[in-house]
Each structure stands twice: as C-alpha cells, then as structure tokens.
Design a protein around this motif. Structure first.
Motif, short mmCIF file in Angstrom:
data_model
loop_
_atom_site.label_atom_id
_atom_site.label_comp_id
_atom_site.label_asym_id
_atom_site.label_seq_id
_atom_site.Cartn_x
_atom_site.Cartn_y
_atom_site.Cartn_z
N GLY A 32 0.84 -1.19 0.00
CA GLY A 32 0.00 0.00 0.00
C GLY A 32 0.87 1.24 0.00
O GLY A 32 1.80 1.36 -0.80
N ALA A 33 0.62 2.13 0.93
CA ALA A 33 1.39 3.38 1.02
C ALA A 33 2.56 3.27 2.00
O ALA A 33 3.32 4.23 2.16
CB ALA A 33 0.47 4.52 1.44
N GLU A 34 2.70 2.12 2.64
CA GLU A 34 3.73 1.94 3.67
C GLU A 34 4.94 1.19 3.13
O GLU A 34 4.79 0.23 2.35
CB GLU A 34 3.16 1.20 4.87
N HIS A 49 -0.06 -12.99 3.92
CA HIS A 49 -1.45 -12.50 4.02
C HIS A 49 -1.76 -11.57 2.84
O HIS A 49 -2.83 -11.67 2.22
CB HIS A 49 -1.65 -11.77 5.34
N GLU A 50 -0.81 -10.69 2.52
CA GLU A 50 -1.03 -9.75 1.41
C GLU A 50 -1.06 -10.49 0.07
O GLU A 50 -1.83 -10.13 -0.82
CB GLU A 50 0.08 -8.69 1.40
N LEU A 51 -0.21 -11.51 -0.07
CA LEU A 51 -0.20 -12.26 -1.32
C LEU A 51 -1.54 -12.94 -1.58
O LEU A 51 -2.02 -13.00 -2.71
CB LEU A 51 0.91 -13.31 -1.28
N VAL A 52 -2.13 -13.47 -0.51
CA VAL A 52 -3.38 -14.23 -0.66
C VAL A 52 -4.60 -13.31 -0.66
O VAL A 52 -5.54 -13.51 -1.44
CB VAL A 52 -3.50 -15.28 0.47
N GLY A 54 -4.46 -9.60 -0.46
CA GLY A 54 -4.26 -8.22 -0.87
C GLY A 54 -4.71 -7.95 -2.30
O GLY A 54 -5.08 -8.86 -3.05
N GLN A 55 -4.62 -6.70 -2.69
CA GLN A 55 -5.07 -6.28 -4.01
C GLN A 55 -4.01 -6.51 -5.09
O GLN A 55 -4.32 -6.53 -6.27
CB GLN A 55 -5.44 -4.79 -3.98
N GLY A 56 -2.77 -6.69 -4.69
CA GLY A 56 -1.69 -6.91 -5.65
C GLY A 56 -0.43 -7.34 -4.93
O GLY A 56 -0.39 -7.38 -3.69
N LEU A 57 0.60 -7.69 -5.69
CA LEU A 57 1.85 -8.11 -5.08
C LEU A 57 2.51 -6.94 -4.36
O LEU A 57 2.52 -5.82 -4.88
CB LEU A 57 2.82 -8.63 -6.14
N PRO A 58 3.07 -7.18 -3.18
CA PRO A 58 3.91 -6.14 -2.57
C PRO A 58 5.06 -5.80 -3.52
O PRO A 58 5.51 -6.63 -4.30
CB PRO A 58 4.42 -6.81 -1.30
N LYS A 59 5.54 -4.57 -3.45
CA LYS A 59 6.64 -4.13 -4.30
C LYS A 59 7.93 -4.10 -3.48
O LYS A 59 7.92 -3.70 -2.32
CB LYS A 59 6.34 -2.74 -4.86
N THR A 60 9.02 -4.51 -4.10
CA THR A 60 10.30 -4.54 -3.41
C THR A 60 11.25 -3.53 -4.05
O THR A 60 11.13 -3.19 -5.22
CB THR A 60 10.93 -5.93 -3.45
#
Length: 281
Positions: A32-34, A49-52, A54-60
């Motif tokens: 998200g924004a964090e 939890h975010e992968l399953v 969330g709205q999209g993949l976390p960004k690295t």
C-alpha cells in the motif's frame, strides 16, 4: 578480522548471523502506502497474508547507497577489510548499489563486493562459508578464493505450489516452455519443480503430483551431487515439509550440516505460499 556483509535475501536465521558476525542490509518492501525493511519492520506472515488477500503483489526495492555506506563506515571502525556478498544481478540491482557505496569509502577500508549468482539459501550458504573463514582468521583474498570456489559448486532446487507468483513477480527468466508448464501446473493443481541457476534461470523443470513425490525428487537431485558438505532448506509456509525433506537427506549428510530456515519477506514475495527451496554446496 574480515567483516562480512550481505543483504536480507540471504534468508540466514538471525541467530546464525549473530554467531558469525554477519551484517545483513535489509531490502525494502512496499505494501500500500507503507514501506518496510525486510526482516526488521516486516515479517513473512504479513507478506503471505497480502499475497493471498491483498489487491496486488507487494513491491520490493533495493537498499540505498547510503544504507551501505553507513554499514561500511561503521564496520571500518573495527576492520580494514570488508567483503559484501549479494544476490545475483539477475534478480536485483542490490549488488550495483553496494558497488556504488564501495566507491564512497575510499582508501580507509578495503571493500570487495561479490555477486553470488544466487539468492535465498543459495546466497546464504555462500555467506556462511565466508563468515566461517573470517572467524578462522583468513584474510580477504583467501576468503574471496573460498567464495569463488563455493559459488562454482553450489546448486539450488525448488518446488512451487502456485506458478502464478513466479510469473507475476518477473524475477525469474522464464522460457516459453516453462511458462506453458507453469500454466499446466496451475490448471491441474500440481507442483512445479526445477533447478534454479545462473541468477534466475530454471532448468530440468517437471510436474509432480503430491508432496511425497516432490520431496523424493528433491532428495534425488541432492543425491546426484557427490561430496556435498552443507545443505540449507528454506520453506515459505509449511515447516513440516522442510523437516520431512531434512529427514530424507540425512543419509546424504548428518543433520548438523542441514540448515532449516524460512524464506524472508522479499524472497517470499516472488515465490508465494507452499514453496520449498534446497541449496547445497
């Protein structure tokens, strides 16, 4: 004594890093924004939890040059030799950022930056070998020789339960044939296995049904390489699979030389739940 630095994609347990005086520079993950530091502000359970859900993949993203400069300067107060070992350029620009930071250190401390040509426990075993050599009192050039020998003989294999994460993550160099196999595995709900090499390429892919067949295949791959000295297993969400694989590997290598660890936040982002990785040197 030579000081050893790596990044958080090494997936080395923190207690081992402390015992071997390994400094780990975290990569960053945005949800998200964090923005969080891998393994510092964020743990793998949140990532899954975010992968399953969330709205999209976390960004690295890679550490900043300043992150590395700070680490190198702090260590330069204790030593005049630092070796900084990182995940392959095939996955990330972390190595290049470390090289840039190296140029800022000047002559007050010799810093050598090494591309491991690997990631996760493949990188981890290389870093551990370097740190043990440092604790034995070997100098920087001797440790560089050990690293190059270790990189050349290291192997890494993996099992993924959901190919979609590999495909979406875009960190592995997937051929058309492999993408087709991955889509078949997704359609049939079966496991995809393969050897990961040369900074994100995958070879010898195969589809297998069920946990037992997958673990036995990973064991046979390990058995096919003579003279194995160390093995590391990284799991994403199912520690029981890692323990079962370790039991299967004990005829090859005593349990004290088989490390079990968990995939970190960054590595988890690109492989998803149910993944199992094995590295050997």
């Amino acid at each position: 004594m030579v000081k050893v630095v790596t990044d958080s994609t090494c997936d080395i347990p923190l207690e081992i890093a402390r015992q071997l005086s390994i400094t780990i520079v975290p990569l960053y993950i945005q949800i998200g924004a964090e923005t969080y530091r891998d393994g510092v502000d964020l743990k793998p359970d949140r990532v899954y939890h975010e992968l399953v859900h969330g709205q999209g993949l976390p960004k690295t993203s890679v550490p900043s040059p300043g992150d590395f400069v700070t680490v190198y300067n702090n260590l330069a107060a204790e030593t005049d030799e630092i070796i900084s070992i990182h995940l392959s350029l095939g996955y990330s620009g972390t190595h290049d950022v470390a090289k840039l930071a190296q140029s800022y250190i000047g002559g007050k401390c010799r810093v050598e930056v090494v591309d491991s040509n690997s990631v996760s426990v493949g990188l981890g075993l290389i870093v551990i070998a370097a740190a043990r050599a440092a604790q034995e009192g070997k100098n920087l050039d001797q440790i560089l020789d050990i690293i190059h020998q270790t990189v050349s003989r290291s192997r890494m294999f993996g099992k993924v339960d959901n190919f979609a994460y590999l495909f979406k993550g875009k960190r592995f160099r997937l051929t058309r044939g492999l993408i087709l196999l991955g889509k078949i595995s997704m359609a049939l709900g079966i496991k995809l296995l393969g050897e990961v090499y040369d900074g994100g390429k995958i070879r010898s892919p195969m589809l297998l049904i069920g946990r037992t067949m997958a673990l036995n295949r990973l064991r046979r791959w390990a058995e096919s390489f003579p003279g194995v000295k160390e093995i590391a297993i990284a799991y994403s969400t199912v520690i029981d699979e890692a323990e079962m694989l370790a039991e299967r590997l004990e005829p090859i290598l005593s349990r004290e030389h088989i490390l079990i660890t968990r995939l970190g936040c960054v590595t988890s982002t690109y492989v998803g739940p149910g993944t199992l990785v094995i590295a050997l040197i």
